[in-house]
Scaffold this motif. Structure first.
Motif, PDB file in Angstrom:
ATOM      1  N   GLY A  82       0.728  -1.430   0.300  1.00  0.00           N
ATOM      2  CA  GLY A  82      -0.062  -0.006   0.358  1.00  0.00           C
ATOM      3  C   GLY A  82       0.808   1.149   0.278  1.00  0.00           C
ATOM      4  N   PRO A  83       0.126   2.766   0.027  1.00  0.00           N
ATOM      5  CA  PRO A  83       1.220   3.684  -0.507  1.00  0.00           C
ATOM      6  C   PRO A  83       2.160   4.568   1.431  1.00  0.00           C
ATOM      7  CG  PRO A  83      -1.178   4.216  -1.187  1.00  0.00           C
ATOM      8  CD  PRO A  83      -1.036   2.512  -0.317  1.00  0.00           C
ATOM      9  N   MET A  84       2.947   4.965   0.793  1.00  0.00           N
ATOM     10  CA  MET A  84       3.710   4.376   1.885  1.00  0.00           C
ATOM     11  C   MET A  84       3.837   6.293   2.064  1.00  0.00           C
ATOM     12  SD  MET A  84       7.578   2.896   3.040  1.00  0.00           S
ATOM     13  CE  MET A  84       7.987   2.817   0.991  1.00  0.00           C
ATOM     14  N   GLN A  85       4.019   7.118   3.255  1.00  0.00           N
ATOM     15  CA  GLN A  85       4.610   7.778   4.361  1.00  0.00           C
ATOM     16  C   GLN A  85       6.082   8.178   4.495  1.00  0.00           C
ATOM     17  OE1 GLN A  85       0.693  10.141   5.550  1.00  0.00           O
ATOM     18  NE2 GLN A  85       0.464   8.320   6.591  1.00  0.00           N
ATOM     19  N   ALA A  86       6.479   9.044   4.172  1.00  0.00           N
ATOM     20  CA  ALA A  86       7.616   9.807   5.108  1.00  0.00           C
ATOM     21  C   ALA A  86       7.242   9.766   6.771  1.00  0.00           C
ATOM     22  CB  ALA A  86       7.985  10.651   4.991  1.00  0.00           C
ATOM     23  N   VAL A  87       8.221   9.676   7.855  1.00  0.00           N
ATOM     24  CA  VAL A  87       7.702   9.374   9.322  1.00  0.00           C
ATOM     25  C   VAL A  87       8.997  10.385   9.981  1.00  0.00           C
ATOM     26  CG1 VAL A  87       7.832   8.516  11.354  1.00  0.00           C
ATOM     27  CG2 VAL A  87       7.054   7.512   9.776  1.00  0.00           C
TER      28      VAL A  87
END
Length: 443
Positions: A82-87
């Motif tokens: 699935g889509p990934m986001q920065a942290v």
């Protein structure tokens, strides 16, 4: 020999669940330039810090096999793809970030809120988070563990019953309970540094103002600004009991919920004289953009002990791009720095730092010149809370700096008497034993 650390990139799925990415090494950004963190730019994640996602922004990292920089949009197939986001991390006070999170900020769809975005990784060998930061202040009074809201609420209610007509107590109760301002909480806990917001107006239009934004839909402020000027009586009702009774007592003008207190210098001078008439105890501090040099002289004469002057840069073009001053000049601020020290005040810079600008060689040179010419005592290395690309674009710079840790080392090496910090100090701690050699600080 120190054991080698493998630091993996930390990422999140679209729900915000956080993972270490098995194929990516941690990267950070100096300005908008991604690179591997240096060993002296990393420390274990300080207690009380918080991880959060950077919405809709894909993370960057270095491929473990090829060593190439990669931007990754989706999770590994084994994790659902699935889509990934920065942290990012919002650190506890006392720590200055050395790198921004590495992410493709140009692909984000929203203006990011006013947080200090800091790079984070996962150490495989130690099984814990590491963050791109250094410690700049030993004071642990601002650690979140000291601020238990279960104890706060009855204290706030009791104080409001005692001073039902004091608008400043009403304001500070909101700051403590709604905005979770640690300084306001200190007032009700009767300890340490307490705030004295005074000015509903300001003569700066800071890009990252936390109390008033010209375009709220673009960059919402995190709190509402004070709407009145407290009377001398209201100020003294708050300040005098604190100065008389609190442990390590400090009262400070110039807080997040107001404009700039220098515009209310007449009222503040009268209030400070009355405070000092009633008690010699405690420290009176003034946080300001210091845009009116003559007011600095009057404040010192009235009895203000220390001043903290806000700057994002000691270069005029960068200062003007961020503060957007109205009715004053950058030269006025620099004159105020000199006047504060000449008038006998402990003189601090509230230096709003940003990796890639603060550590530029020309900025470091200008900072050293100001420290030496004005006799600045301490630099508060405050993390600037702002959308990284919004700030970078406004500054109009490119490339990268020498690194924040190297910048700190360089300044301290050239001017050993300069102190680093994050917080205001009592008079007794203006010049602690060994301050000329007290660097670096243990994390």
């Amino acid at each position: 020999m120190a054991r080698k650390k493998t630091l993996l990139a930390v990422v999140a799925d679209e729900t915000g669940e956080v993972f270490e990415h098995p194929d990516l090494l941690m990267a950070g950004m100096n300005g908008m330039t991604p690179r591997l963190p240096r060993e002296d730019e990393l420390i274990p994640l300080p207690e009380g810090s918080r991880l959060f996602t950077i919405p809709g922004t894909p993370p960057m990292g270095f491929d473990r096999k090829s060593g190439q920089l990669r931007t990754v949009d989706t999770l590994p197939r084994s994790w659902g793809g699935g889509p990934m986001q920065a942290v990012s991390v919002f650190m506890s006070p006392a720590f200055t970030r050395t790198l921004l999170p590495a992410a493709d900020y140009r692909r984000k769809a929203v203006q990011l809120p006013l947080w200090a975005y800091t790079a984070v990784g996962w150490c495989v060998e130690e099984e814990r988070f590491y963050v791109a930061a250094v410690r700049v202040d030993r004071n642990n009074q601002w650690d979140p563990q000291h601020f238990d809201d279960r104890q706060l609420d009855p204290l706030v209610r009791a104080t409001l019953r005692q001073y039902p007509d004091n608008r400043l107590y009403e304001q500070l109760s909101r700051c403590a309970v709604d905005y979770h301002c640690f300084a306001a909480k200190n007032l009700f806990f009767a300890r340490w540094e307490a705030p004295l917001p005074t000015s509903p107006t300001c003569n700066s239009r800071c890009l990252g103002c936390i109390s008033l934004q010209e375009a709220p839909e673009c960059c919402p402020s995190s709190q509402e600004r004070l709407t009145f000027v407290p009377t001398v009586q209201e100020l003294c009702e708050v300040a005098v009991p604190h100065l008389q009774q609190a442990e390590n007592a400090i009262v400070s003008f110039g807080q997040g919920c107001e404009g700039d207190p220098i515009l209310q210098a007449d009222t503040i001078c009268e209030a400070v004289r009355e405070m000092r008439r009633q008690t010699p105890r405690g420290t009176i501090n003034f946080n300001s953009n210091a845009s009116i040099p003559a007011a600095i002289d009057r404040l010192a004469e009235a009895g203000v002990d220390s001043v903290r002057i806000s700057l994002n840069s000691v270069q005029e073009s960068f200062y003007n791009a961020y503060y957007r001053p109205r009715g004053y000049r950058f030269a006025d601020v620099i004159e105020s720095v000199h006047r504060a020290k000449q008038a006998g005040m402990f003189t601090m810079l509230n230096y709003l730092v940003y990796p890639g600008l603060t550590d530029r060689p020309d900025e470091v040179e200008a900072l050293l010149s100001l420290i030496e010419s004005a006799g600045v005592d301490l630099i508060q290395m405050r993390n600037l809370s702002i959308d990284p690309t919004m700030y970078w674009d406004a500054m109009g710079v490119s490339g990268e700096g020498m690194g924040m840790k190297k910048m700190l080392d360089t300044v301290k090496e050239k001017v050993p008497r300069i102190q680093y910090g994050y917080f205001n100090r009592t008079r007794e701690m203006f010049y602690p034993a060994g301050y000329e050699t007290d660097w670096p600080l243990p994390a």
